[in-house]
Scaffold this active site. Structure first.
Site, PDB file in Angstrom:
ATOM      1  N   GLU A 279      46.367  39.910  40.463  1.00 34.35           N
ATOM      2  CA  GLU A 279      45.570  40.849  41.249  1.00 34.35           C
ATOM      3  C   GLU A 279      46.220  40.894  42.631  1.00 34.35           C
ATOM      4  O   GLU A 279      46.206  39.916  43.383  1.00 34.35           O
ATOM      5  CB  GLU A 279      44.129  40.345  41.333  1.00 34.35           C
ATOM      6  CG  GLU A 279      43.197  41.367  41.893  1.00 34.35           C
ATOM      7  CD  GLU A 279      41.747  40.901  41.886  1.00 34.35           C
ATOM      8  OE1 GLU A 279      41.486  39.683  41.918  1.00 34.35           O
ATOM      9  OE2 GLU A 279      40.865  41.782  41.878  1.00 34.35           O
TER      10      GLU A 279
ATOM     11  N   CYS B 274      38.301  44.783  44.286  1.00 37.56           N
ATOM     12  CA  CYS B 274      38.470  44.317  42.895  1.00 37.56           C
ATOM     13  C   CYS B 274      38.782  45.472  41.959  1.00 37.56           C
ATOM     14  O   CYS B 274      39.261  45.257  40.857  1.00 37.56           O
ATOM     15  CB  CYS B 274      37.190  43.661  42.400  1.00 37.56           C
ATOM     16  SG  CYS B 274      36.660  42.322  43.422  1.00 37.56           S
TER      17      CYS B 274
ATOM     18  N   LYS C 238      25.460  33.033  50.907  1.00 44.90           N
ATOM     19  CA  LYS C 238      26.603  32.362  51.543  1.00 44.90           C
ATOM     20  C   LYS C 238      27.716  33.389  51.663  1.00 44.90           C
ATOM     21  O   LYS C 238      28.380  33.727  50.693  1.00 44.90           O
ATOM     22  CB  LYS C 238      27.091  31.158  50.727  1.00 44.90           C
ATOM     23  CG  LYS C 238      28.088  30.319  51.530  1.00 44.90           C
ATOM     24  CD  LYS C 238      29.081  29.587  50.708  1.00 44.90           C
ATOM     25  CE  LYS C 238      30.185  30.394  50.152  1.00 44.90           C
ATOM     26  NZ  LYS C 238      31.007  31.179  51.105  1.00 44.90           N
TER      27      LYS C 238
ATOM     28  N   GLU D 106      30.907  38.967  39.288  1.00 46.73           N
ATOM     29  CA  GLU D 106      31.746  40.157  39.483  1.00 46.73           C
ATOM     30  C   GLU D 106      33.083  39.627  39.975  1.00 46.73           C
ATOM     31  O   GLU D 106      33.223  39.264  41.133  1.00 46.73           O
ATOM     32  CB  GLU D 106      31.046  41.085  40.494  1.00 46.73           C
ATOM     33  CG  GLU D 106      31.495  42.530  40.376  1.00 46.73           C
ATOM     34  CD  GLU D 106      32.575  42.838  41.386  1.00 46.73           C
ATOM     35  OE1 GLU D 106      33.762  42.653  41.035  1.00 46.73           O
ATOM     36  OE2 GLU D 106      32.228  43.244  42.504  1.00 46.73           O
TER      37      GLU D 106
HETATM   38  C1  SIN Z   1      34.640  44.986  45.043  1.00 44.34           C
HETATM   39  O1  SIN Z   1      35.799  45.075  45.380  1.00 44.34           O
HETATM   40  O2  SIN Z   1      34.207  43.940  44.582  1.00 44.34           O
HETATM   41  C2  SIN Z   1      33.641  46.082  45.186  1.00 44.34           C
HETATM   42  C3  SIN Z   1      34.218  47.426  45.239  1.00 44.34           C
HETATM   43  C4  SIN Z   1      33.184  48.511  45.275  1.00 44.34           C
HETATM   44  O3  SIN Z   1      31.972  48.286  45.203  1.00 44.34           O
HETATM   45  O4  SIN Z   1      33.600  49.653  45.336  1.00 44.34           O
END
Ligand code: SIN
Length: 487
Positions: A385, A288, A178, A254
């Site tokens: 964040e 992230c 998804k 994650e």
């Molecule tokens: C992410 O922002 O979740 C992944 C970043 C990355 O794989 O470099």
């Protein structure tokens, strides 16, 4: 669309390219200019269920194929992705906004997971364990978990799919993907290439939807789904964990981050500036693992800041397909409003606006590369964040103090620091409570190393030799052996 050959307008379930049962559609727009790219099916619970059933049906054959067979199909898929890298990168930039060069890099990075796991498929060894009883022999074998739900984000619409689907297929699992509502097109294009590579019907399914909560609930609670792999925010991750708990599914999460980037007084400042720049402004700050808090030692503060401000001021904002663009638009209007609110609030709480601080005049969804100094942990912005092109700068003068402050967050995905002192490098690496540490390096992502966080940044690891384990169950075989005659 002439320039975008991989644009598809149907979802992919059980090897069929189909519309939503009720014909509903979801508009996909280019964040650079708000122009409609195409419409894709806005699917609901019945299509989600159909996708799970299709994946379960396909699992019965796929799990029995040899690792070599699966590896060969994955290799064929990898080659097609690389062959279409330019088209995929253009599509990625058009639906997601990141500059073409970064998009191309993501496609190659994404492809590398398919290649890596094609190789790893053949190495899912079991064990022979020395027995504790004379008449026994002990073995372990590894078997695919089963049907996997992969819920993927908009910020890496190619690589976050391959990082999940690659190991899943290699292990012998089948998948329902998804994709994020803003970026379903890369997911469909990737499925098309998988189909061309010969990956059988039902092994990969892609359900597009504008109703992620509804569809997600089916995909995270259905008894036939045995694993959920999610990349996205921590609050949504917690919700999915609760949903998956009732049927005790395996999970990989994650989730969000609040990455500190520490520049010690013994750092190579030129390298630290470059590292901070790339780790902060990659994908307009929408990863992230982007630097979220920049800690500069008092002794090098002025020198570092002078170079950093100059470098950030030079960043070129624009449409990701235009030559020389380094920062594209943010994904949608909500993202722009969130970043702007955090900046305005931080300034009202005493942060000093050094650069930027406004929606850019290039277009509604562009935010100026921004630097805020004199930020403190008392401000809300230190705990959020950011997901935007905003650097928040803190000062420190003591190693122990900066480690305490860096760790003072529920998150634990990535952290970075710059130092040339070997003892400090070990001390700080071991003390930071994060799953990934960049030491004198601002880019940490690669298919060969484990990606994942601790604390509220998630569980499980993606990529590397560990990535396939999350898609395998260990089965222990205890064999009774007739001991007579004795030799
Ligand atoms: C992410 O922002 O979740 C992944 C970043 C990355 O794989 O470099």
């Amino acid at each position: 669309m002439e320039d975008l050959p991989l644009v598809l307008s149907h979802a992919y379930i059980n090897g069929q390219w189909i519309a939503a049962d009720n014909g509903a559609t979801l508009s996909v727009v280019n964040p650079a200019n708000g122009v409609l790219i195409t419409e894709v099916p806005d699917m609901g619970t019945s299509e989600a269920q159909a996708a799970v059933v299709a994946a379960d049906k396909a699992l019965q054959g796929w799990r029995k194929t040899t690792a070599k067979h699966r590896a060969n199909l994955l290799k064929a898929w990898f080659e097609l992705i690389v062959e279409h890298a330019d088209a995929l990168a253009k599509l990625l930039t058009t639906e997601q906004g990141k500059p073409y060069k970064e998009a191309y890099g993501e496609v190659i990075y994404g492809a590398s997971f398919i290649e890596w796991f094609a190789e790893e498929a053949k190495r899912t060894y079991g064990d022979h364990i020395p027995a504790a009883m004379p008449g026994n022999r002990y073995l372990t074998i590894k078997q695919p978990v089963g049907v996997v739900t992969a819920i993927t984000p908009w910020n890496f619409p190619v690589a976050m799919i391959t990082r999940k689907v690659g190991p899943a297929l290699a292990a012998g699992c089948t998948v329902v993907v998804k994709p994020g509502e803003d970026t379903p097109l890369c997911a469909l294009a990737m499925a098309k290439l998988a189909e061309q590579a010969g990956i059988p019907a039902g092994v990969i399914n892609v359900v597009t939807t504008a109703r992620p909560a509804e569809v997600g609930e089916v995909l995270c609670t259905h008894p036939l789904v045995r694993k959920v792999s999610f990349t996205g925010s921590t609050p949504v991750g917690k919700h999915i964990l609760r949903q998956a708990a009732d049927t005790v599914k395996k999970v990989s999460m994650e989730l969000g981050g609040n990455a500190p980037f520490i520049v010690f007084d013994d750092a190579d400042l030129d390298k630290a500036v470059q590292g901070a720049l790339i780790s902060k402004y990659r994908n307009a700050g929408q990863t992230c693992v982007c630097t979220n808090r920049l800690y500069i030692h008092d002794a090098v503060y002025d020198q570092f800041m002078a170079r950093y401000i100059e470098a950030v001021a030079d960043l070129k904002l624009g449409d990701g397909l235009a030559e020389g663009t380094e920062i594209g638009p943010l994904i949608n209007a909500r993202a722009v409003a969130k970043v702007d609110t955090l900046v305005v609030e931080a300034i009202s709480q005493g942060a000093n606006l050094v650069l930027g601080g406004q929606i850019a005049d290039v277009g509604e969804q562009y935010y100026q590369p921004t630097i805020l100094s004199d930020v403190t942990e008392q401000m809300n912005i230190a705990h959020q964040e950011l997901f935007g092109p905003v650097t928040t700068v803190f000062r420190f003068n003591d190693e122990e103090d900066v480690i305490r402050r860096a760790n003072d967050t529920p998150y634990g995905l990535a952290a970075y620091f710059y130092s040339r002192d070997n003892s400090r490098i070990w001390r700080v690496s071991e003390a930071l409570e994060y799953g990934i540490i960049g030491i004198n390096e601002g880019i940490i992502s690669t298919e060969v190393a484990p990606f994942g966080g601790v604390k509220e940044s998630g569980c499980g690891r993606e990529g590397s030799k560990y990535g396939i384990e999350d898609y395998l169950e260990i089965k222990y075989l205890c064999l009774g052996v007739d001991q007579s005659p004795q030799y």
